[in-house]
Motif scaffolding. Sequence first.
Motif, mmCIF file in Angstrom:
data_model
loop_
_atom_site.group_PDB
_atom_site.id
_atom_site.type_symbol
_atom_site.label_atom_id
_atom_site.label_comp_id
_atom_site.label_asym_id
_atom_site.label_seq_id
_atom_site.Cartn_x
_atom_site.Cartn_y
_atom_site.Cartn_z
ATOM 1 N N TYR A 448 -9.973 1.984 10.183
ATOM 2 C CA TYR A 448 -10.420 2.702 8.987
ATOM 3 C C TYR A 448 -10.307 1.783 7.778
ATOM 4 C CZ TYR A 448 -10.752 6.348 5.434
ATOM 5 O OH TYR A 448 -11.130 7.102 4.369
ATOM 6 N N ASN A 449 -9.186 1.066 7.747
ATOM 7 C CA ASN A 449 -8.930 0.142 6.651
ATOM 8 C C ASN A 449 -10.049 -0.890 6.550
ATOM 9 O OD1 ASN A 449 -7.244 -0.896 4.593
ATOM 10 N ND2 ASN A 449 -6.616 -2.525 5.990
ATOM 11 N N PHE A 452 -13.284 0.788 5.464
ATOM 12 C CA PHE A 452 -13.175 1.188 4.069
ATOM 13 C C PHE A 452 -13.335 -0.012 3.144
ATOM 14 C CE2 PHE A 452 -10.282 1.905 0.403
ATOM 15 C CZ PHE A 452 -11.078 2.815 -0.253
ATOM 16 N N TYR A 453 -12.765 -1.137 3.562
ATOM 17 C CA TYR A 453 -12.872 -2.350 2.752
ATOM 18 C C TYR A 453 -14.338 -2.710 2.510
ATOM 19 C CZ TYR A 453 -12.660 -7.266 1.515
ATOM 20 O OH TYR A 453 -12.838 -8.468 0.893
ATOM 21 N N ARG A 456 -16.192 -0.033 0.396
ATOM 22 C CA ARG A 456 -15.888 -0.147 -1.035
ATOM 23 C C ARG A 456 -16.646 -1.323 -1.646
ATOM 24 N NH1 ARG A 456 -9.830 -1.314 -2.889
ATOM 25 N NH2 ARG A 456 -10.466 -3.328 -2.058
ATOM 26 N N HIS B 124 -7.263 6.905 -2.590
ATOM 27 C CA HIS B 124 -8.613 6.943 -2.023
ATOM 28 C C HIS B 124 -9.397 5.687 -2.356
ATOM 29 C CE1 HIS B 124 -8.767 11.061 -0.502
ATOM 30 N NE2 HIS B 124 -7.915 11.322 -1.453
ATOM 31 N N ALA B 125 -8.851 4.874 -3.241
ATOM 32 C CA ALA B 125 -9.622 3.737 -3.729
ATOM 33 C C ALA B 125 -9.054 2.397 -3.303
ATOM 34 C CB ALA B 125 -9.707 3.790 -5.258
ATOM 35 N N ILE B 126 -7.923 2.390 -2.590
ATOM 36 C CA ILE B 126 -7.337 1.101 -2.227
ATOM 37 C C ILE B 126 -7.216 0.967 -0.710
ATOM 38 C CG2 ILE B 126 -6.081 0.718 -4.371
ATOM 39 C CD1 ILE B 126 -3.613 1.861 -3.072
ATOM 40 N N THR B 127 -7.221 -0.291 -0.270
ATOM 41 C CA THR B 127 -7.064 -0.557 1.156
ATOM 42 C C THR B 127 -5.590 -0.797 1.462
ATOM 43 O OG1 THR B 127 -7.312 -2.918 0.874
ATOM 44 C CG2 THR B 127 -9.319 -1.665 1.260
ATOM 45 N N GLU B 130 -3.757 -3.603 -0.252
ATOM 46 C CA GLU B 130 -3.307 -3.375 -1.624
ATOM 47 C C GLU B 130 -2.240 -2.290 -1.652
ATOM 48 O OE1 GLU B 130 -7.133 -2.246 -2.650
ATOM 49 O OE2 GLU B 130 -7.919 -4.243 -2.258
#
Lengths: 501, 206
Positions: A448-449, A452-453, A456, B124-127, B130
């Motif tokens: 997921y990470n 998501f990276y 984003r 919700h905005a960081i991986t 971070e």
Amino acid sequence: MAGKRVMKTIRAAACAVAAFTLTAAAMSPCMVYADVPYDTYSYNYWGDDVLQPHAYLYTETLTSASFGTALTYPEDLFIHEDLLYVADTGNSRILKMDSEGTISMEITFARDESDLLNGPKGVYVTEEGHIYVADSGNERIVEFDEDGEFLREIKRPETDLITESQKFVPTKVVVDNAGRIYAICYGINMGLVEFDRHGEFQGFMGATEVSVSPFEYMWKNYFSTEAQQERMETIVPTEYSNIFVDQENFIYATINNLASEDYASGADTIRRLNPTGTDVLRRLGNYPINGDLYSADEDAKWSSFCDVASTEYGCYFILDSAGGKIFAYDYDGNSLFIFGQNGSREGNTQKPVSLGLSGDESQIYVLDNLQGSILKFEITAYGQHVLDALALNNIGDSEGSYAEWQEVLKQNANNELAYVGIGKIALAEGEYKEAMNCFELGNSKKYYNKAFYYYRKELMESGFGKLMAAVGGVVLLVLVIRWAKKLKRWAGEVRCTMSRH
Amino acid sequence: MYYVKTLTYVFHVIFHPFDGFWDLKKEKRGSLAAAFTFVFLTIATLTIEKQNTGFLFNPNRLQDLNVVVDIVTVLLLYVLWVVANWCLTSLMDGEGTMKDIAMATGYAIFPVILIRLPMVLMSHAITMDEGSFYHVFMAVSYIWAGFLLFCSTMITHQYSIGKTLVTIVLTIVGMAIIMFIGLLFFSVIQQMLGFGTTIYTELRFR
């Protein structure tokens, strides 16, 4: 606690109904099973045992009726080109039979009739069909050719590494592609005994490590009395219970005589040894590869691994003698499905000791030591989809794998592995949003990470960055105005004080 | 209007704790209503955090979420702290009344709300890479609140630093004792009720 159990049972029951209808629908009408004598389940991310559609179904038992002779406490089963080789330990013979139990060959002696086998506990067949037998009672390993003719024997090695008092009793034997022979020997806990292709002793391989906690060490050596020490177990490395050579020439080895606290702390119960004896088993699943995470059964608290077999793309099936279960794991160590059960119903085992996979994984054979029988399990459509998805993924056919995972999800929407599998493919194709969705359903934070990276990044590049810059600009503007006002006021004050002087 | 003023006064308290807690008590700049609001908001923060934190930073299982547990946890800790602290300080020459303690404690836990609520959005905005920022902020919220709690005790009761530390340790011990007695009481009552019902059934079936 009790409430949770009840809830679990209710949930399990609901799943079982769903699972049963699904498998029933997947089967052809001529194969109708009234009842399956075990549950199929796996552990999800949260450690719950979630019921699944059956992956393998019990079909029949090969008994003395099929063999034409009775097996007495057989210890080992090996499958080569869909023929079964059984070490019939109690009758001191090796049997070769087809998948229906029709015996085509019987080996009872080595060189001649006077040189009988004595309680052989292990059998292995090489690629060219040579049969290796761990002739435990005679303290030797014997090699026969494909027709059962004696070729050679390997006796106790001439070495100081095995003490005089220690007997050389091979119980299991395997041979890798290079012809190296590995044997588990009773009472030798330094690892597998390794011979080269000529039968020369090479040393030990893959010794299990001994770990002693500092507390235990201090207690044993400094604080306990002599009487206490005498009663304590000596700390020795554990022996392996069974071995299996996989396609890549690595050796899967199971361990089953651990103490309860070792199981609880997640100690190794299976290893994959490379040729130097280092454990290279991938343990990327959510839980240690120890079989059941918990058990309501006090007698069979922990799974006891007694045999293992792997597919050519790295999935492996481990047999548990304590619960009579078969645990399937994928290459990364994720639990695929768990099925089978010890019991007295037809299709249950009593004391399973060995399992074998047919070449195409469609059949699993389990040798029962007490009953002297062989149980056959056949793969279902669901099980086939799971294994196919993994196999296709292994060879890089992501489209095929995607389709198979979709089929899996159709039959079992709880399969986290399927979501992760689909998610990985979506990720590779740049469908980041969908990938994120899948990984969330599959409870994979790691992937997921990753998704998501990229998601984003994509968002930032597609104008979100500009928006943020605009917002930042406005904030900056407001700050500047306020600061300017402050400056003005300060300047006014300074002017006032100046004029006063 | 007074209520709103006491609410917004919290921003003064958390940034100027020595001044703030003094005025809270002596200048009547704070109110009990505001303190209770903060306690309620803490409960809400806890629940929102469990429910809405991003997937990467949320170790909670949504199915197991129980608002009652959150309410009881926060309320119990708050009430226990206030009661134990009051019991102790009245013996140890503390100057604060129970109302003072309840008020100051309510104001002291405000950083938890102030930091953790925005962090829900942030998650919700960081991986995961971070994630250290996230965890640092989460830790800061507790450290800040703990520091404010320390200040509030010190100023409300007019203690020295050493005495405050001793009081805090003893308060925590006191909380444990109260809990223990409560459980004991609970179990005794349970036994008594069981005894009563047994006699009742015995008589009924006679």
